[in-house]
Design an enzyme around this catalytic site. Sequence first.
Site, PDB file in Angstrom:
ATOM      1  N   GLY A  14       0.856  -1.181   0.000  1.00  0.00           N
ATOM      2  CA  GLY A  14       0.000   0.000   0.000  1.00  0.00           C
ATOM      3  C   GLY A  14       0.891   1.229   0.000  1.00  0.00           C
ATOM      4  N   GLY A  17       3.960   0.655   2.428  1.00  0.00           N
ATOM      5  CA  GLY A  17       4.922  -0.356   1.990  1.00  0.00           C
ATOM      6  C   GLY A  17       5.722   0.099   0.787  1.00  0.00           C
ATOM      7  N   ARG A 287     -13.538  13.808  13.898  1.00  0.00           N
ATOM      8  CA  ARG A 287     -14.538  12.787  13.606  1.00  0.00           C
ATOM      9  C   ARG A 287     -15.196  12.201  14.848  1.00  0.00           C
ATOM     10  NH1 ARG A 287     -10.212  10.067   9.736  1.00  0.00           N
ATOM     11  NH2 ARG A 287     -10.614  11.194   7.811  1.00  0.00           N
TER      12      ARG A 287
HETATM   13  C1  LIG Z   1     -12.828   4.479   3.236  1.00  0.00           C
HETATM   14  C2  LIG Z   1     -11.502   5.030   3.633  1.00  0.00           C
HETATM   15  C3  LIG Z   1     -11.128   6.288   3.215  1.00  0.00           C
HETATM   16  C4  LIG Z   1      -9.915   6.827   3.594  1.00  0.00           C
HETATM   17  N1  LIG Z   1      -9.612   8.076   3.185  1.00  0.00           N
HETATM   18  C5  LIG Z   1      -8.444   8.633   3.544  1.00  0.00           C
HETATM   19  C6  LIG Z   1      -8.095   9.935   3.105  1.00  0.00           C
HETATM   20  O1  LIG Z   1      -8.840  10.561   2.366  1.00  0.00           O
HETATM   21  N2  LIG Z   1      -6.918  10.469   3.466  1.00  0.00           N
HETATM   22  C7  LIG Z   1      -6.047   9.755   4.239  1.00  0.00           C
HETATM   23  O2  LIG Z   1      -4.983  10.277   4.546  1.00  0.00           O
HETATM   24  N3  LIG Z   1      -6.333   8.507   4.657  1.00  0.00           N
HETATM   25  C8  LIG Z   1      -7.517   7.940   4.338  1.00  0.00           C
HETATM   26  N4  LIG Z   1      -7.821   6.674   4.760  1.00  0.00           N
HETATM   27  C9  LIG Z   1      -6.844   5.916   5.503  1.00  0.00           C
HETATM   28  C10 LIG Z   1      -5.784   5.403   4.599  1.00  0.00           C
HETATM   29  O3  LIG Z   1      -6.391   4.739   3.508  1.00  0.00           O
HETATM   30  C11 LIG Z   1      -4.884   4.425   5.297  1.00  0.00           C
HETATM   31  O4  LIG Z   1      -4.431   4.945   6.485  1.00  0.00           O
HETATM   32  C12 LIG Z   1      -3.674   4.131   4.454  1.00  0.00           C
HETATM   33  O5  LIG Z   1      -4.093   3.795   3.167  1.00  0.00           O
HETATM   34  C13 LIG Z   1      -2.901   2.987   5.028  1.00  0.00           C
HETATM   35  O6  LIG Z   1      -1.932   2.577   4.095  1.00  0.00           O
HETATM   36  P1  LIG Z   1      -1.069   1.311   4.363  1.00  0.00           P
HETATM   37  O7  LIG Z   1      -0.046   1.307   3.306  1.00  0.00           O
HETATM   38  O8  LIG Z   1      -0.641   1.303   5.760  1.00  0.00           O
HETATM   39  O9  LIG Z   1      -2.052   0.052   4.216  1.00  0.00           O
HETATM   40  P2  LIG Z   1      -2.912  -0.543   3.030  1.00  0.00           P
HETATM   41  O10 LIG Z   1      -3.142   0.405   1.935  1.00  0.00           O
HETATM   42  O11 LIG Z   1      -4.069  -1.172   3.702  1.00  0.00           O
HETATM   43  O12 LIG Z   1      -2.014  -1.681   2.416  1.00  0.00           O
HETATM   44  C14 LIG Z   1      -1.824  -2.891   3.049  1.00  0.00           C
HETATM   45  C15 LIG Z   1      -0.984  -3.778   2.160  1.00  0.00           C
HETATM   46  O13 LIG Z   1      -0.571  -4.892   2.922  1.00  0.00           O
HETATM   47  C16 LIG Z   1      -0.849  -6.078   2.243  1.00  0.00           C
HETATM   48  N5  LIG Z   1      -1.042  -7.096   3.270  1.00  0.00           N
HETATM   49  C17 LIG Z   1      -1.922  -7.123   4.295  1.00  0.00           C
HETATM   50  N6  LIG Z   1      -1.757  -8.228   5.026  1.00  0.00           N
HETATM   51  C18 LIG Z   1      -0.741  -8.909   4.466  1.00  0.00           C
HETATM   52  C19 LIG Z   1      -0.093 -10.138   4.759  1.00  0.00           C
HETATM   53  N7  LIG Z   1      -0.447 -10.877   5.792  1.00  0.00           N
HETATM   54  N8  LIG Z   1       0.902 -10.552   3.951  1.00  0.00           N
HETATM   55  C20 LIG Z   1       1.286  -9.811   2.873  1.00  0.00           C
HETATM   56  N9  LIG Z   1       0.717  -8.640   2.568  1.00  0.00           N
HETATM   57  C21 LIG Z   1      -0.275  -8.191   3.352  1.00  0.00           C
HETATM   58  C22 LIG Z   1      -2.042  -5.768   1.389  1.00  0.00           C
HETATM   59  O14 LIG Z   1      -2.111  -6.659   0.292  1.00  0.00           O
HETATM   60  C23 LIG Z   1      -1.725  -4.347   0.966  1.00  0.00           C
HETATM   61  O15 LIG Z   1      -0.843  -4.366  -0.133  1.00  0.00           O
HETATM   62  C24 LIG Z   1      -9.039   6.089   4.403  1.00  0.00           C
HETATM   63  C25 LIG Z   1      -9.389   4.817   4.812  1.00  0.00           C
HETATM   64  C26 LIG Z   1     -10.610   4.278   4.437  1.00  0.00           C
HETATM   65  C27 LIG Z   1     -10.986   2.910   4.918  1.00  0.00           C
END
Ligand SMILES: Cc1cc2nc3c(=O)[nH]c(=O)nc-3n(C[C@H](O)[C@H](O)[C@H](O)COP(=O)(O)OP(=O)(O)OC[C@H]3O[C@@H](n4cnc5c(N)ncnc54)[C@H](O)[C@@H]3O)c2cc1C
Lengths: 579, 247
Positions: A14, A17, A287
């Site tokens: 994501g 990562g 929120r």
């Molecule tokens: C509806 C919604 C709207 C949002 N809007 C906003 C916004 O407007 N602005 C903002 O700043 N934030 C927003 N957020 C929050 C934001 O989306 C997240 O905080 C952010 O995307 C997190 O990114 P990340 O890379 O940590 O995780 P993610 O994007 O969740 O990525 C997780 C990654 O890990 C992988 N993964 C998971 N488990 C495993 C495993 N066991 N083994 C291998 N791979 C794994 C998945 O395949 C994925 O590639 C929103 C969230 C939601 C739910």
Amino acid sequence: MHKASPKIIVVGAGAAGMSAALAAVEEGASVTLLSLAEPFRASSARLREGIAAALDTAGEGDTAAMHAAETLRCGDYLAHEKRVKGMCDAAPGIVELLARMGVGFDRTAEGAIRLGKCGGATKRRLARAGRSTGVQVLTALAGQILHAQSAERVHVMPGWEFISLIIDDSGACRGVVAQNLRNMEIRPLAADAVIICAGGYPALLAKHAASVESDGAAIAACYAQGAAVANPEFVQFSPYAIDAAGKLRALPESSLAEGGSVWVERDGRPWHVLEEFFHESSGLVPRDIATRALWKAVRDAALTPDSRANAFVDITQLDPDAAAQLVAPFLDACDALAELDALREPVRIEPAVFATMGGLWVDARHASNIPGLFAAGGSACQYHGACIMAGNELLASIYGGMVAGRYAACTAERSGRAADSVSSDLMNAAKGREEDVVAHIAAQEGSENAHLIGRELGELLVESVWLEKDNAVLKKALEKIDELGSRFSKAQLPDRAEWANAELPFMRRMRRRFDLARLIVAASLGRDESRGAHFKPALPLRDDAKWHCITRGTWSASGPVLDFSERVEIEAELQKREY
Amino acid sequence: METALIKVKRQDDPEDLPYWELFEVQLEPGMSVARAIEVVRENPMTADGNRTAPVAHECSCMEGLCGACAMLINGKARLACSTLVDEFDGPITLEPLAKFPLVRDLCVDRSRIMEALARSECWIPLDGLHVAGCIPVYSQREQMKTSVFSDCISCGCCSEACPQVNGRSAFAGAFIFSHIMALNAHPLGLQSRDPRLALLGGRGGVADCAGAENCESVCPRGIPLAAAVARLQWEVALNSIRRYFWG
Ligand SMILES: Cc1cc2nc3c(=O)[nH]c(=O)nc-3n(C[C@H](O)[C@H](O)[C@H](O)COP(=O)(O)OP(=O)(O)OC[C@H]3O[C@@H](n4cnc5c(N)ncnc54)[C@H](O)[C@@H]3O)c2cc1C
Ligand code: SF4
Ligand code: SF4
Ligand code: FES
């Protein structure tokens, strides 16, 4: 002599990562990027609100210091000040970086980045790219990853699930065990350092507006192997969710600042609750505050004691032509599927679980308490405190990812834990343990259904840690989690296939959910005050003398062990959280 | 209570033969096809009461933004999370996308989407992740023109609908035009435009597109793919003339 580049494994593709991988590559590392699916499918795709940065293109005198102060206040002062400041200082540079990578941020008349407003912020600070910022950010980052892959600096492994850490005798992390979700091969992978960026755990709860795989299984796996989890009791709600095709969907709050309004139906007339209660901030409040105020009003305005009134978001006053651009993300979220014509009719809303503030405990460099293990993004607890300010999550994911990637790569050499020095015995033992887990799951017998238990667990969590928490209810919930856990041991694996079996990973994730659920409830019980999204009506005030500390939970066979000794480091004056 | 009949084309693995199974699902208000598949997954029993394996399928965001759940719904490439069950009168047939290698049941292997993006160098080469001190400036009008092409969720529906995507050509689908349009319109992407156009003119590029425009009609993000195809065909031609004269 040419020195070997450190080998870093990043779990999750994501926003966090991919940022971690790119930063580690820049420091000379070679990176293996594991994820459940291709980078475009990460839950980061769903963000529509944008990314926060004090770019001040509206000329309001915004500064990074104000961004930091408001972030701390929105989070009810539960994050370390220096780290938050570091993030807010870096924010304008990160937006610039994304723009350089090709993210098409909305523009002002002059061609500068146009900023939007959100709850808890007094200045315009949200940079947004058309109707779907998340899709654009993931595409841009994935492009950079493909570029690095073409130079053989990153090896992308979509379709591999991280299942556990490889921990050596000294307690250090030396790699991961992963499973191929197609041929079901279990493979140990050695690394100099591992960075967990697998997202948060909102989907552990029912009534969530998150991606279905955001259940925290990766966090729980690390937790079960000794990693500490910080602030697990803080769960974020969005007041503005709609029910679309049986799934809650959060509406972007920045659109409300463009001329929309929120009201509760009382005696057949709109009651503008937020504007009435919080007129100084024109109803744009964090929120958690908005959610509690609205849902109290919904109860108060009900005609009979056991009914509820309806709450609405209303953008019908907007000029339809201007709206197409002004509230593009909002309209996108209410697309044809939700069968809503938001420009003509107010949209009925309800609260939803939106995100989680807790995650793996990390220090200023995003290192966990296990040497060699780092975490960032939704998987780590660092910047948000007790409530997230819109736009800060994506910022935290990218900034935190880069900090983690950089330090993991820089410190790898000094650590003396090179990937190629991991013994094959250690690797095989780690693999053997996971094969035993699979055999154990396959041997489970009984008539219970794991999917239904997962749903019951989600509903139980919603009942106990929803907008208002009650110690008696929480205590009961702990018992019920144990009950569900023992029922789960009587659930049979419904699919025996040895190819692309999705049920086996699901059952394994389910096993871990109970640990995390216990931790959320136990920490909710432990923290006897109200702060941000953690609200106990019996103790409605924040108690800084006693509770200005990070919750730190570690796993033990007899249940979570909680520690509240880490004081939050803040020099600024702790203000009352009034808006 | 009302029910819906769902007919699923199943296949246990790439080498096996496909077979069909019929499921009866209790309708929920506003139920999506993806939700219906989940319900089947929770209790995998065919309409005539036989236990079977849960239907393998992909979904993640459940709101039309991750592209995971693309499949053939009554013969048309669509997102299962964004298609309502009550849109259809009779039974609903679900099949995996046919232009991608099958994994199992409704799951296919779409790695060629990433491969195509890599082949066409769909990125902007950066000096580094540091703060360069310059945000590219452009007008909101330009932003609006390009943002329609920045919305691709890599679902593969356009590949499915395209007659040119077949075993005989290396062309992967119209999504590539959308990505390239967005990048080429960006002030920094413009600098790396020529190599991208040259690559597009080569194997598996714009020359393979015969302009049937099926792609646009199935794109769940409503991307004007036909316009992208026309525009890029023109630019590829111009680019090869430029290269011919100026090297
Ligand atoms: C509806 C919604 C709207 C949002 N809007 C906003 C916004 O407007 N602005 C903002 O700043 N934030 C927003 N957020 C929050 C934001 O989306 C997240 O905080 C952010 O995307 C997190 O990114 P990340 O890379 O940590 O995780 P993610 O994007 O969740 O990525 C997780 C990654 O890990 C992988 N993964 C998971 N488990 C495993 C495993 N066991 N083994 C291998 N791979 C794994 C998945 O395949 C994925 O590639 C929103 C969230 C939601 C739910
Ligand atoms: S215009 Fe036709 S041939 Fe060209 S990509 Fe679209 S469907 Fe394929
Ligand atoms: S162009 Fe449209 S149909 Fe094709 S992959 Fe992208 S979103 Fe899907
Ligand atoms: S589940 Fe993400 S597009 Fe359907």
